[in-house]
Design a protein around this motif. Sequence first.
Motif, PDB file in Angstrom:
ATOM      1  N   PRO A  41      48.089  38.273  45.193  1.00  0.00           N
ATOM      2  CA  PRO A  41      49.050  38.805  44.947  1.00  0.00           C
ATOM      3  C   PRO A  41      49.019  39.499  43.819  1.00  0.00           C
ATOM      4  O   PRO A  41      49.585  39.502  42.693  1.00  0.00           O
ATOM      5  CB  PRO A  41      49.828  37.693  44.969  1.00  0.00           C
ATOM      6  N   LEU A  42      49.583  41.075  44.180  1.00  0.00           N
ATOM      7  CA  LEU A  42      49.818  41.768  42.622  1.00  0.00           C
ATOM      8  C   LEU A  42      50.886  42.519  42.746  1.00  0.00           C
ATOM      9  O   LEU A  42      51.075  43.589  41.830  1.00  0.00           O
ATOM     10  CB  LEU A  42      48.456  43.178  42.486  1.00  0.00           C
ATOM     11  N   ASP A  43      51.873  41.960  43.359  1.00  0.00           N
ATOM     12  CA  ASP A  43      53.424  42.551  43.230  1.00  0.00           C
ATOM     13  C   ASP A  43      53.975  42.529  42.554  1.00  0.00           C
ATOM     14  O   ASP A  43      54.929  42.759  42.003  1.00  0.00           O
ATOM     15  CB  ASP A  43      54.288  42.270  44.616  1.00  0.00           C
ATOM     16  N   GLY A  44      53.673  40.677  41.359  1.00  0.00           N
ATOM     17  CA  GLY A  44      54.592  40.934  40.135  1.00  0.00           C
ATOM     18  C   GLY A  44      53.804  41.516  39.353  1.00  0.00           C
ATOM     19  O   GLY A  44      53.414  42.463  39.336  1.00  0.00           O
ATOM     20  N   ALA A  45      53.717  40.835  37.761  1.00  0.00           N
ATOM     21  CA  ALA A  45      53.936  41.616  36.505  1.00  0.00           C
ATOM     22  C   ALA A  45      52.146  41.394  36.474  1.00  0.00           C
ATOM     23  O   ALA A  45      51.968  39.923  36.227  1.00  0.00           O
ATOM     24  CB  ALA A  45      54.479  41.041  35.681  1.00  0.00           C
ATOM     25  N   VAL A  46      51.467  42.338  36.275  1.00  0.00           N
ATOM     26  CA  VAL A  46      49.756  42.347  36.208  1.00  0.00           C
ATOM     27  C   VAL A  46      49.342  42.934  34.720  1.00  0.00           C
ATOM     28  O   VAL A  46      49.822  43.957  34.585  1.00  0.00           O
ATOM     29  CB  VAL A  46      49.103  43.379  36.708  1.00  0.00           C
ATOM     30  N   VAL A  47      49.113  41.854  34.216  1.00  0.00           N
ATOM     31  CA  VAL A  47      48.598  42.591  32.993  1.00  0.00           C
ATOM     32  C   VAL A  47      46.977  41.816  32.414  1.00  0.00           C
ATOM     33  O   VAL A  47      46.186  41.279  33.010  1.00  0.00           O
ATOM     34  CB  VAL A  47      48.976  41.256  31.786  1.00  0.00           C
ATOM     35  N   VAL A  48      46.409  43.387  32.389  1.00  0.00           N
ATOM     36  CA  VAL A  48      44.546  43.352  31.839  1.00  0.00           C
ATOM     37  C   VAL A  48      44.634  43.877  31.033  1.00  0.00           C
ATOM     38  O   VAL A  48      45.095  43.891  29.670  1.00  0.00           O
ATOM     39  CB  VAL A  48      44.519  44.953  32.471  1.00  0.00           C
ATOM     40  N   LEU A  49      43.945  42.876  30.236  1.00  0.00           N
ATOM     41  CA  LEU A  49      43.744  42.272  29.158  1.00  0.00           C
ATOM     42  C   LEU A  49      42.142  43.176  28.138  1.00  0.00           C
ATOM     43  O   LEU A  49      41.702  42.238  29.105  1.00  0.00           O
ATOM     44  CB  LEU A  49      43.911  41.458  28.715  1.00  0.00           C
ATOM     45  N   GLY A  50      41.514  43.607  27.322  1.00  0.00           N
ATOM     46  CA  GLY A  50      40.814  44.184  27.182  1.00  0.00           C
ATOM     47  C   GLY A  50      39.940  44.936  28.008  1.00  0.00           C
ATOM     48  O   GLY A  50      39.022  44.990  27.627  1.00  0.00           O
ATOM     49  N   ASP A  51      40.187  45.714  28.445  1.00  0.00           N
ATOM     50  CA  ASP A  51      40.104  46.765  29.447  1.00  0.00           C
ATOM     51  C   ASP A  51      39.547  48.592  29.184  1.00  0.00           C
ATOM     52  O   ASP A  51      39.613  48.599  28.095  1.00  0.00           O
ATOM     53  CB  ASP A  51      40.957  47.390  30.226  1.00  0.00           C
ATOM     54  N   ASP A 106      52.732  37.440  35.778  1.00  0.00           N
ATOM     55  CA  ASP A 106      52.482  37.178  36.392  1.00  0.00           C
ATOM     56  C   ASP A 106      50.734  36.699  36.499  1.00  0.00           C
ATOM     57  O   ASP A 106      50.062  35.467  38.018  1.00  0.00           O
ATOM     58  CB  ASP A 106      53.046  37.563  38.236  1.00  0.00           C
ATOM     59  N   VAL A 107      49.625  38.062  36.944  1.00  0.00           N
ATOM     60  CA  VAL A 107      48.124  38.086  37.225  1.00  0.00           C
ATOM     61  C   VAL A 107      47.907  37.839  35.813  1.00  0.00           C
ATOM     62  O   VAL A 107      48.299  39.298  34.933  1.00  0.00           O
ATOM     63  CB  VAL A 107      48.409  38.172  38.577  1.00  0.00           C
ATOM     64  N   LEU A 108      46.951  37.228  34.762  1.00  0.00           N
ATOM     65  CA  LEU A 108      46.454  37.793  34.043  1.00  0.00           C
ATOM     66  C   LEU A 108      44.899  38.636  34.069  1.00  0.00           C
ATOM     67  O   LEU A 108      44.145  37.048  34.769  1.00  0.00           O
ATOM     68  CB  LEU A 108      46.360  36.490  32.880  1.00  0.00           C
ATOM     69  N   LEU A 109      44.579  39.372  33.667  1.00  0.00           N
ATOM     70  CA  LEU A 109      43.105  39.041  34.339  1.00  0.00           C
ATOM     71  C   LEU A 109      42.326  39.876  32.622  1.00  0.00           C
ATOM     72  O   LEU A 109      42.757  40.820  31.471  1.00  0.00           O
ATOM     73  CB  LEU A 109      42.943  41.055  35.354  1.00  0.00           C
ATOM     74  N   VAL A 110      41.073  39.340  32.330  1.00  0.00           N
ATOM     75  CA  VAL A 110      40.841  39.557  31.391  1.00  0.00           C
ATOM     76  C   VAL A 110      39.060  40.130  31.427  1.00  0.00           C
ATOM     77  O   VAL A 110      38.468  39.127  31.699  1.00  0.00           O
ATOM     78  CB  VAL A 110      40.457  37.931  30.277  1.00  0.00           C
ATOM     79  N   ARG A 111      39.361  41.022  30.136  1.00  0.00           N
ATOM     80  CA  ARG A 111      37.875  41.735  30.214  1.00  0.00           C
ATOM     81  C   ARG A 111      36.856  41.040  29.039  1.00  0.00           C
ATOM     82  O   ARG A 111      38.136  41.261  28.155  1.00  0.00           O
ATOM     83  CB  ARG A 111      37.927  42.801  30.137  1.00  0.00           C
ATOM     84  N   VAL A 112      36.694  39.362  28.805  1.00  0.00           N
ATOM     85  CA  VAL A 112      36.286  39.375  27.555  1.00  0.00           C
ATOM     86  C   VAL A 112      35.648  40.038  26.709  1.00  0.00           C
ATOM     87  O   VAL A 112      34.861  40.302  26.964  1.00  0.00           O
ATOM     88  CB  VAL A 112      34.850  38.067  28.353  1.00  0.00           C
ATOM     89  N   PRO A 113      36.098  39.702  26.214  1.00  0.00           N
ATOM     90  CA  PRO A 113      35.410  40.716  24.868  1.00  0.00           C
ATOM     91  C   PRO A 113      34.440  39.974  23.484  1.00  0.00           C
ATOM     92  O   PRO A 113      34.140  38.852  23.567  1.00  0.00           O
ATOM     93  CB  PRO A 113      36.580  40.903  23.412  1.00  0.00           C
ATOM     94  N   LYS A 114      34.005  41.274  23.150  1.00  0.00           N
ATOM     95  CA  LYS A 114      33.016  40.728  21.899  1.00  0.00           C
ATOM     96  C   LYS A 114      33.139  39.431  21.184  1.00  0.00           C
ATOM     97  O   LYS A 114      32.435  38.841  20.449  1.00  0.00           O
ATOM     98  CB  LYS A 114      32.468  41.850  21.557  1.00  0.00           C
ATOM     99  N   SER A 115      34.792  39.969  20.240  1.00  0.00           N
ATOM    100  CA  SER A 115      35.370  39.501  19.399  1.00  0.00           C
ATOM    101  C   SER A 115      35.390  37.384  20.356  1.00  0.00           C
ATOM    102  O   SER A 115      37.459  38.538  20.903  1.00  0.00           O
ATOM    103  CB  SER A 115      35.837  40.116  19.061  1.00  0.00           C
ATOM    104  N   LEU A 116      35.303  36.969  19.656  1.00  0.00           N
ATOM    105  CA  LEU A 116      35.559  35.408  20.187  1.00  0.00           C
ATOM    106  C   LEU A 116      37.723  35.315  19.570  1.00  0.00           C
ATOM    107  O   LEU A 116      38.872  34.815  20.389  1.00  0.00           O
ATOM    108  CB  LEU A 116      35.205  34.509  20.177  1.00  0.00           C
TER     109      LEU A 116
END
Length: 378
Positions: A41-51, A106-116
């Motif tokens: 479900p993508l009707d809540g607060a969607v956050v895209v990190l590191g796109d 509500d949805v956290l999508l993480v594009r893994v960065p090079k830096s840990l």
Amino acid sequence: MTTPWGEFELSRFPDDPRDRLRAWDASDAYLLRHLAEEGVPLDGAVVVLGDRWGALATALAAHGPTQITDSFLSQEATRENLARAGVAPGAVRLLTTQDPPPARVDVLLVRVPKSLALLEDQLLRLAPAVHAGTVVVGTGMVKEIHTSTLRLFERILGPTRTSLARQKARLIFCTPDPSTERPANPWPYEYALPDGVGAVSGRTVVNHAGVFCADRLDVGTRFFLRHLPAGPGAGRVVDLGCGNGVVGTAVALADPEAEVLFVDESFQAVASAEATYKANGVPGHAEFRVGDGLAGVAPGSVDLVLNNPPFHSHQATTDATARRMFTGAKRALRPGGELWVVGNRHLGYHVLLKRLFGNSRLVASDPKFVVLKAIKRG
């Protein structure tokens, strides 16, 4: 890029016809397929990190996501890709890693960065907004996801596992556990510089997460600091690709009359440079700017540019960034102005400099590094 939400024409920023690198990869496509196939479900607060270049934010624009990035170039690419897709301005919220994070996720999508370290900092900043029902999915190429990556998700958010690999990409599934005792955020990190590095010897350096060599002085910068131009009268100086700002701070300490402009495309880096400068009580005038190199700096307005250019764009090795930095420096320098560059010997920057400036002089060298100087003629 073909996705369950349509087909999108994407480009990196700045768009360079000679650059054959795509603005998306298999890990972006894998994540988007997963969201559609599992009916997340993508009707809540969607956050895209590191796109990286806005591929995820553009594909999911109809759901009003918030994108968080450390990269000015990635943010500009996202703006252009959204506009190309016909997305209304403001439909996607664009934040930097230095902005206050959203209050709820509500949805956290993480594009893994090079830096840990950057991943650690951002997950710790977002953790208070994550709840037991939050869907957390990370994505990256197989070579970018390590055991330490999974441990970080688990230590900060909750139980974590990975998917099978597809087209050399992998997903990370994390189940948030509100009872997880999160560690304190160790960033920003401060340390004292060693002796023997000129005006900044023994001085304080402040590093936000994700800045190159955040816990120590890297050997290239150490070599550069020992061979910076000496004496007063530097005029208007640019620390181009400033990182934590130690080079520009060294110039300001040695010459209080100098006007130093700190520039980087990383929001974390410019915040570090400003913190380093202020931590040392440097006299004189300084400006801190996040941007695409020297774009926006008036032609012929600079006396000296100091540069330690990166030679990677995420996982790709390329001289495109150095080429753009050198070209921008030539435009910004006044006649007689100088560009000083430090780099690994094998990168052959002298060839680029001679092609652009018509000259290149070796200032100093050791078995690994060279410091080169080019003068703008006429």
